[in-house]
Design a protein around this motif. Structure first.
Motif, PDB file in Angstrom:
ATOM      1  N   UNK A 105      -3.500  -7.682  -3.639  1.00 48.84           N
ATOM      2  CA  UNK A 105      -2.141  -7.690  -2.963  1.00 48.84           C
ATOM      3  C   UNK A 105      -1.371  -8.193  -4.185  1.00 48.84           C
ATOM      4  N   UNK A 106      -0.881  -7.330  -5.035  1.00 45.79           N
ATOM      5  CA  UNK A 106       0.198  -7.659  -6.071  1.00 45.79           C
ATOM      6  C   UNK A 106       1.209  -6.922  -6.059  1.00 45.79           C
ATOM      7  N   UNK A 107       2.311  -7.290  -6.907  1.00 47.45           N
ATOM      8  CA  UNK A 107       3.587  -6.631  -6.717  1.00 47.45           C
ATOM      9  C   UNK A 107       3.385  -5.244  -7.322  1.00 47.45           C
ATOM     10  N   UNK A 108       2.412  -4.678  -7.702  1.00 46.92           N
ATOM     11  CA  UNK A 108       2.310  -3.375  -8.307  1.00 46.92           C
ATOM     12  C   UNK A 108       1.826  -2.622  -6.741  1.00 46.92           C
ATOM     13  N   UNK A 109       1.039  -2.990  -5.979  1.00 43.01           N
ATOM     14  CA  UNK A 109       0.826  -2.223  -4.695  1.00 43.01           C
ATOM     15  C   UNK A 109       1.610  -2.473  -3.733  1.00 43.01           C
ATOM     16  N   UNK A 110       1.946  -1.323  -3.050  1.00 44.92           N
ATOM     17  CA  UNK A 110       3.200  -1.526  -1.915  1.00 44.92           C
ATOM     18  C   UNK A 110       2.147  -2.141  -0.682  1.00 44.92           C
ATOM     19  N   UNK A 111       0.932  -2.012  -0.510  1.00 38.90           N
ATOM     20  CA  UNK A 111       0.486  -2.354   0.442  1.00 38.90           C
ATOM     21  C   UNK A 111       0.889  -2.230   1.712  1.00 38.90           C
ATOM     22  N   UNK A 112       1.081  -0.747   2.295  1.00 33.97           N
ATOM     23  CA  UNK A 112       1.541  -0.357   3.080  1.00 33.97           C
ATOM     24  C   UNK A 112       0.502   0.487   3.995  1.00 33.97           C
ATOM     25  N   UNK A 113      -0.056   1.555   3.342  1.00 30.76           N
ATOM     26  CA  UNK A 113      -0.972   2.500   3.779  1.00 30.76           C
ATOM     27  C   UNK A 113      -1.632   3.247   2.833  1.00 30.76           C
ATOM     28  N   UNK A 114      -0.873   3.525   1.719  1.00 29.07           N
ATOM     29  CA  UNK A 114      -1.078   4.467   0.552  1.00 29.07           C
ATOM     30  C   UNK A 114      -1.757   3.672  -0.501  1.00 29.07           C
ATOM     31  N   UNK A 115      -2.735   2.939  -0.948  1.00 28.47           N
ATOM     32  CA  UNK A 115      -3.094   2.397  -1.665  1.00 28.47           C
ATOM     33  C   UNK A 115      -4.738   2.711  -2.146  1.00 28.47           C
ATOM     34  N   UNK A 116      -4.696   2.794  -3.359  1.00 31.73           N
ATOM     35  CA  UNK A 116      -5.992   3.187  -4.094  1.00 31.73           C
ATOM     36  C   UNK A 116      -6.603   2.522  -4.964  1.00 31.73           C
TER      37      UNK A 116
END
Length: 379
Positions: free
Chosen positions: A347-358
């Motif tokens: 859970x970093x600023x780079x990741x959006x943490x919506x649904x599309x995270x790899x």
């Protein structure tokens, strides 16, 4: 050309909705008048030539006609459908990928036989539709023995130098968990085997340690992002693909701490206590994630569909496993089996943490190279 079709198409650009035309298509299909749908589709394509203004009404009605024809029981719409995917220009090839996914999901061998009728140019379907249909069937686990025309074409000179010719004509073990869409006239549904950090299960414990690593100059990363390239090209995605050479062999318990120490953009700003997790994975699970990303797309696009999604997933898998771009599919599978596979989330600023995270990482057989693919997208 039926004058009623011309009048219908002429009125479409001013229509606030296309519900009445959809209803007409549904009725004609129910009555078995598939030629009406084919004629209407051809006229819509004639008016939607490259360079012309985009007319959403045309696109919506054409999609309805294509779905009705592709999903019709018994393949009654396939012959008319071939008229709507003829040609080898860019738009026709893109439409062929979509149609192949539809018909492979809904039709049996008898219905698909017209695609592979005749070997001369212009007979049957385009090479793009043929190739895509073959590999849509393969990735669904449907053997080609019941459709020898397709098997003969795909294993012979007919497929030529088509990009999909690299793929095997059988579904391999890592592909057995492929998530494939379910289609209806109204739309489609598919599951996404990726997401925020809380979906990463059975994490490895995080323990302290120092690891000397340098960005690898020998690693070829060109194919690593293949499966998620559409997220960046057609949606709001961003990608990080990197490889690192380690001074000493790395043990599995040290993977989490090593990832944190590599200076990855995707992990910048992490909190070790609450928002970072690494779990052991397998080549097949990684392939499923890559295939879903490639075939289904990101937040604002439809992806590459099954055939090219299959190719992109294998390209990314091979890149993560350290296989060269000239490696065969069987060699990629063998190489992938020798690697350690890991999935991570943060859970970093780079990741959006919506649904599309790899977050995928591999440790090579010698345990001295870590290769990473991270991707994120948002709506």
């Amino acid at each position: 050309m039926d004058h009623r079709i011309e009048k219908t198409v002429e009125k479409l650009p001013k229509a606030k909705n296309v519900n009445a035309v959809w209803a007409e298509l549904d009725r004609r299909m129910a009555d078995g008048d598939v030629s009406f749908l084919g004629d209407l589709g051809v006229e819509l394509l004639r008016r939607s030539v490259p360079g012309s203004a985009r007319v959403w009404q045309y696109e919506s009605v054409l999609d309805r006609a294509i779905r009705l024809l592709a999903l019709a029981p018994g393949g009654s719409g396939v012959e008319q459908l071939l008229r709507l995917v003829a040609g080898e220009d860019r738009s026709a090839r893109k439409r062929a990928r979509y149609v192949a996914s539809l018909i492979a999901s809904a039709q049996d061998a008898d219905a698909l036989r017209p695609l592979f009728r005749g070997a001369r140019s212009g007979a049957g379907a385009s090479n793009e539709l043929r190739a895509c249909t073959v590999h849509e069937l393969v990735v669904r686990g449907i053997g080609l023995t019941d459709l020898p025309e397709a098997l003969n074409w795909a294993s012979g000179p007919g497929i030529g130098r088509h990009p999909l010719a690299w793929l095997p004509l059988r579904r391999s073990e890592p592909e057995s968990g492929a998530d494939l869409p379910s289609y209806s006239v109204q739309g489609s549904t598919s599951s996404l085997p990726f997401g925020p950090i809380n979906e990463v299960v059975r994490p490895l414990p995080l323990r302290s340690g120092q690891f000397a690593a340098l960005a690898s100059e020998a690693a070829d990363l060109s194919s690593v992002p293949a499966a998620v390239a559409n997220w960046a090209d057609e949606s709001n995605g961003r990608i990080e693909a990197r490889a690192f050479d380690l001074e000493h062999p790395l043990d599995e318990p040290d993977i989490p701490q090593a990832l944190l120490g590599l200076g990855l953009d995707c992990l910048a700003g992490h909190s070790r206590r609450t928002d970072f997790s690494v779990a052991r994975s397998a080549a097949g699970a990684a392939w499923s994630v890559l295939f879903a990303a490639a075939s289904s797309g990101g937040a604002y696009n439809h992806g590459l569909y099954g055939a090219y999604g299959r190719l992109a997933a294998w390209r990314s898998l091979g890149g993560l496993a350290g296989a060269g771009v000239d490696t065969t599919a069987s060699e990629v599978e063998e190489r992938a089996a020798t690697c350690g596979w890991y999935r991570f989330g943060a859970a970093t600023p780079w990741y959006h943490n919506v649904a599309w995270d790899i977050g995928l990482a591999t440790l090579d057989q010698e345990r001295t190279r870590v290769t990473v693919l991270a991707a994120t997208d948002t709506d």
